[in-house]
Design a protein around this motif. Structure first.
Motif, PDB file in Angstrom:
ATOM      1  N   TYR A  63       0.833  -1.202   0.000  1.00 45.88           N
ATOM      2  CA  TYR A  63       0.000   0.000   0.000  1.00 45.88           C
ATOM      3  C   TYR A  63       0.869   1.254   0.000  1.00 45.88           C
ATOM      4  N   TYR A  64       0.489   2.230  -0.826  1.00 45.45           N
ATOM      5  CA  TYR A  64       1.162   3.528  -0.856  1.00 45.45           C
ATOM      6  C   TYR A  64       0.120   4.627  -0.697  1.00 45.45           C
ATOM      7  N   SER A  65       0.384   5.586   0.172  1.00 48.12           N
ATOM      8  CA  SER A  65      -0.576   6.668   0.342  1.00 48.12           C
ATOM      9  C   SER A  65      -0.372   7.779  -0.686  1.00 48.12           C
ATOM     10  N   ASP A  66       0.840   7.898  -1.232  1.00 49.21           N
ATOM     11  CA  ASP A  66       1.066   9.012  -2.165  1.00 49.21           C
ATOM     12  C   ASP A  66       2.130   8.695  -3.211  1.00 49.21           C
ATOM     13  N   PHE A  67       2.332   7.411  -3.516  1.00 54.53           N
ATOM     14  CA  PHE A  67       3.408   7.036  -4.424  1.00 54.53           C
ATOM     15  C   PHE A  67       2.995   7.232  -5.880  1.00 54.53           C
ATOM     16  N   PHE A  68       1.915   6.594  -6.291  1.00 59.23           N
ATOM     17  CA  PHE A  68       1.426   6.734  -7.661  1.00 59.23           C
ATOM     18  C   PHE A  68       0.294   7.754  -7.749  1.00 59.23           C
ATOM     19  N   GLY A  69      -0.041   8.383  -6.660  1.00 57.37           N
ATOM     20  CA  GLY A  69      -1.178   9.293  -6.630  1.00 57.37           C
ATOM     21  C   GLY A  69      -1.783   9.262  -5.251  1.00 57.37           C
ATOM     22  N   PRO A  70      -2.966   9.772  -5.099  1.00 56.84           N
ATOM     23  CA  PRO A  70      -3.575   9.903  -3.775  1.00 56.84           C
ATOM     24  C   PRO A  70      -3.648   8.623  -2.947  1.00 56.84           C
ATOM     25  N   CYS A  71      -4.028   7.494  -3.522  1.00 56.73           N
ATOM     26  CA  CYS A  71      -4.145   6.280  -2.716  1.00 56.73           C
ATOM     27  C   CYS A  71      -4.031   5.064  -3.621  1.00 56.73           C
ATOM     28  N   LEU A  96      -7.633   9.408   5.307  1.00 61.18           N
ATOM     29  CA  LEU A  96      -8.484  10.576   5.140  1.00 61.18           C
ATOM     30  C   LEU A  96      -9.243  10.922   6.424  1.00 61.18           C
ATOM     31  N   ASN A  97      -9.736   9.919   7.122  1.00 59.66           N
ATOM     32  CA  ASN A  97     -10.612  10.155   8.266  1.00 59.66           C
ATOM     33  C   ASN A  97      -9.880  10.260   9.601  1.00 59.66           C
ATOM     34  N   VAL A  98      -8.693   9.677   9.679  1.00 57.36           N
ATOM     35  CA  VAL A  98      -7.946   9.725  10.938  1.00 57.36           C
ATOM     36  C   VAL A  98      -6.567  10.335  10.707  1.00 57.36           C
ATOM     37  N   SER A  99      -5.666   9.537  10.132  1.00 61.86           N
ATOM     38  CA  SER A  99      -4.295  10.005   9.891  1.00 61.86           C
ATOM     39  C   SER A  99      -3.539   8.927   9.121  1.00 61.86           C
ATOM     40  N   PRO A 100      -2.587   9.320   8.257  1.00 64.16           N
ATOM     41  CA  PRO A 100      -1.751   8.319   7.574  1.00 64.16           C
ATOM     42  C   PRO A 100      -0.577   7.887   8.444  1.00 64.16           C
ATOM     43  N   ASN A 101      -0.827   7.702   9.722  1.00 66.41           N
ATOM     44  CA  ASN A 101       0.223   7.347  10.673  1.00 66.41           C
ATOM     45  C   ASN A 101       0.383   5.836  10.742  1.00 66.41           C
ATOM     46  N   MET A 102       1.201   5.291   9.852  1.00 70.07           N
ATOM     47  CA  MET A 102       1.382   3.843   9.809  1.00 70.07           C
ATOM     48  C   MET A 102       2.121   3.309  11.035  1.00 70.07           C
ATOM     49  N   ASP A 103       2.711   4.204  11.817  1.00 68.44           N
ATOM     50  CA  ASP A 103       3.403   3.768  13.033  1.00 68.44           C
ATOM     51  C   ASP A 103       2.453   3.707  14.227  1.00 68.44           C
ATOM     52  N   TYR A 107       4.363  -6.977  25.918  1.00 69.38           N
ATOM     53  CA  TYR A 107       4.387  -5.607  25.423  1.00 69.38           C
ATOM     54  C   TYR A 107       3.061  -4.903  25.690  1.00 69.38           C
ATOM     55  N   SER A 108       3.119  -3.581  25.732  1.00 69.48           N
ATOM     56  CA  SER A 108       1.902  -2.795  25.883  1.00 69.48           C
ATOM     57  C   SER A 108       1.198  -2.678  24.529  1.00 69.48           C
ATOM     58  N   ILE A 109      -0.033  -2.215  24.566  1.00 69.18           N
ATOM     59  CA  ILE A 109      -0.799  -1.965  23.341  1.00 69.18           C
ATOM     60  C   ILE A 109      -0.002  -1.095  22.378  1.00 69.18           C
ATOM     61  N   PHE A 110       0.734  -0.131  22.916  1.00 71.65           N
ATOM     62  CA  PHE A 110       1.452   0.840  22.084  1.00 71.65           C
ATOM     63  C   PHE A 110       2.642   0.236  21.347  1.00 71.65           C
ATOM     64  N   LYS A 111       3.057  -0.951  21.757  1.00 73.26           N
ATOM     65  CA  LYS A 111       4.210  -1.607  21.129  1.00 73.26           C
ATOM     66  C   LYS A 111       3.781  -2.666  20.117  1.00 73.26           C
ATOM     67  N   MET A 112       2.472  -2.817  19.938  1.00 71.91           N
ATOM     68  CA  MET A 112       1.968  -3.814  18.998  1.00 71.91           C
ATOM     69  C   MET A 112       1.263  -3.120  17.833  1.00 71.91           C
ATOM     70  N   LYS A 113       0.978  -3.861  16.779  1.00 77.78           N
ATOM     71  CA  LYS A 113       0.361  -3.261  15.592  1.00 77.78           C
ATOM     72  C   LYS A 113      -0.899  -4.033  15.184  1.00 77.78           C
ATOM     73  N   LYS A 114      -0.784  -4.902  14.188  1.00 78.11           N
ATOM     74  CA  LYS A 114      -1.956  -5.583  13.629  1.00 78.11           C
ATOM     75  C   LYS A 114      -2.731  -6.392  14.669  1.00 78.11           C
ATOM     76  N   GLU A 115      -1.996  -7.019  15.586  1.00 75.75           N
ATOM     77  CA  GLU A 115      -2.658  -7.879  16.554  1.00 75.75           C
ATOM     78  C   GLU A 115      -3.603  -7.108  17.483  1.00 75.75           C
ATOM     79  N   ASN A 116      -3.482  -5.789  17.514  1.00 75.86           N
ATOM     80  CA  ASN A 116      -4.386  -4.966  18.323  1.00 75.86           C
ATOM     81  C   ASN A 116      -5.816  -4.951  17.787  1.00 75.86           C
ATOM     82  N   PHE A 117      -6.059  -5.665  16.695  1.00 75.30           N
ATOM     83  CA  PHE A 117      -7.428  -5.735  16.179  1.00 75.30           C
ATOM     84  C   PHE A 117      -8.370  -6.280  17.251  1.00 75.30           C
ATOM     85  N   VAL A 118      -7.826  -7.052  18.200  1.00 76.98           N
ATOM     86  CA  VAL A 118      -8.648  -7.615  19.272  1.00 76.98           C
ATOM     87  C   VAL A 118      -9.291  -6.490  20.086  1.00 76.98           C
ATOM     88  N   LEU A 119      -8.512  -5.447  20.391  1.00 78.59           N
ATOM     89  CA  LEU A 119      -9.047  -4.301  21.129  1.00 78.59           C
ATOM     90  C   LEU A 119     -10.034  -3.518  20.271  1.00 78.59           C
TER      91      LEU A 119
END
Length: 220
Positions: free
Chosen positions: A74-82, A114-121, A157-169
């Motif tokens: 996924y690219y947010s701005d590589f070939f265009g908007p999304c 668009l609705n939140v942020s492009p913050n992939m981190d 780890y805390s919630i803040f140190k995890m990524k995809k697996e936080n889908f549970v929350l």
């Protein structure tokens, strides 16, 4: 892009799918295109709900080369908007409804940006896309591949140190709130609010107790 054929994904928006011209007539490739188009339309229909801003432009581009074990990028701005770049064997690495849920997941990144942020981190970014894609395909349960990682990592780890697996929350919140409310909560976090201001101690405690005892009910 003369070497590519374009397919309009939605008549009301600038959403297109591109694939190599020489794929035309190849039964396997045309099935891949068909599955991807179907998943894209279903995702757009699901995400186009009250209160959620809709991206102006989305591209799905199929590369002509294989990338072993990788379904898409996924690219947010590589070939265009999304833009999401997919590969010829994408629906073989992940198959059936789970492939379609994966497509829905890639598309939701556009809505998140668009609705939140492009913050992939952000701890919530990938997890939220996992949850919303399951709203599109509730019985596919592609996100369940992450259950074991939440089981293991949440003890260290805390919630803040995890990524995809936080889908549970996110799933836990989704069982109580509307989709737009979840996005608004995440938007508040990106604007500087701490998680504890959004999810108070009693709610977080209830989440932990439910997870360790009865489990978190899924969308389906």
């Amino acid at each position: 892009i003369k070497c590519y054929i374009s397919i309009e994904l939605h008549p009301a928006f600038d959403y297109y799918l591109y694939y190599p011209r020489h794929w035309k007539g190849d039964d396997e490739k045309e099935e891949l295109i068909k599955e991807t188009k179907e998943a894209s339309l279903k995702a757009l229909e699901t995400y186009n709900i009250a209160g959620i801003n809709v991206p102006e432009k989305i591209n799905i581009i199929f590369h002509d080369y294989e990338k072993s074990g990788i379904t898409g990028t996924y690219y947010s701005d590589f070939f265009g908007p999304c833009t999401t770049v997919m590969f010829p064997s994408s629906n073989k690495v992940v198959t059936g409804l789970q492939y379609k849920q994966m497509v829905a997941q890639f598309i939701f990144y556009c809505f998140l940006d668009l609705n939140v942020s492009p913050n992939m981190d952000g701890w919530w970014y990938y997890a939220t896309a996992e949850y919303f894609s399951n709203l599109v395909y509730p019985t596919a349960n592609f996100e369940h591949r992450l259950n074991k990682y939440f089981d293991i990592r949440s003890t260290k780890y805390s919630i803040f140190k995890m990524k995809k697996e936080n889908f549970v929350l996110i799933q836990y919140l989704g069982n109580q709130k509307k989709p737009i409310e979840i996005l608004n909560l995440l938007h508040d976090i990106e604007k500087g609010k701490h998680l504890s201001e959004i999810i108070d101690e009693p709610m977080f405690t209830a989440f932990v107790v439910d997870y360790l005892s009865i489990g978190i009910p899924d969308t389906d």
